[in-house]
Design a protein around this motif. Sequence first.
Motif: not given
Lengths: 176, 176
Positions: B140-168
């Motif tokens: 996501l860091k290298l992407f120029k468009g709008r970035s969404y971090l899809f929540t996964a157990p390994h990335n729960l501590n990250e705060t840099e990006f807007e999140r998508i929690r699940d497919w709903e």
Amino acid sequence: MLRVLIDMDEVIADTTGGMTRWYGKTFDGAIDFENMRKGGSLVKGFPEMHQPIVRQQLFEPGFFRNLPVMAGSRAVLEEMNRRYEIFVVSAATEFPNSLREKFDWMQEHFPFISWEQLVLCGSKKMMEGDYMIDDHSRHLKLFKGRSYLFTAPHNLNETEFERIRDWEHAASIFLK
Amino acid sequence: MLRVLIDMDEVIADTTGGMTRWYGKTFDGAIDFENMRKGGSLVKGFPEMHQPIVRQQLFEPGFFRNLPVMAGSRAVLEEMNRRYEIFVVSAATEFPNSLREKFDWMQEHFPFISWEQLVLCGSKKMMEGDYMIDDHSRHLKLFKGRSYLFTAPHNLNETEFERIRDWEHAASIFLK
């Protein structure tokens, strides 16, 4: 570093060479490079009755794994890889058996290109870079950087893009 | 149409689910999701003595082919595929056995995504689009468009990006 996107088939892999070699071992028919040029397609250069089996060959296990390396490509690409950000981008997902074969082929013949630099895709329209080298104008048309048509028997009639004739010519452009 | 680049592992493929299922069948150790979160890596959630073999599992034939589909992803992606230009972009070339398996997995579970829309790559830095949905911030860091971090157990501590929690949640953003 400027980014260069480089195609595999007919650019660093001699797909026409591999196909004609296989055909010559299997059939007696004559290959007509004039038909390839007029038809704008590798397959069109083969006798009409054999065109379906020639096309089918692209889906057969082993075809892409055993392609010859395009003359001069290895040394020029190795030096380009020092001076540019290189990605090797191949429209491969149409041919599922080619996926692993293209990976293994790259490891064997271009070991200086890392897995991070290999892209196996269908469309190339979302690829961003400064230069694209490809034998298919359908990919070059959608590219926003500078496009080079790498000369292949099937594209000799095209006039829309600046050409790279061979890897010596590529070196004269990118390694001058 | 706006272009959306969608990752596979941990986004439409439940890689954590597949790995924990395999681990549970093979070993007795406890999986610690807190360590996964703190270590920022799937592998870190497994007992230290088993981490090398868990990592090795990513290279084994069959691992990616048999991953469960992420809950809710199929229906939402099918509808998104009508409204957006979708590419499924997977950092797959690190795991050569995964290449064909990811193709076959897509054909089975997401048959409405054509081979033209599948990209198996290493780096994603040359990918251009309007949106990227990925569980790894390094992409996501290298992407120029709008970035969404899809929540996964390994990335729960990250705060840099807007999140998508699940497919709903994805549907509430992209299909509203």
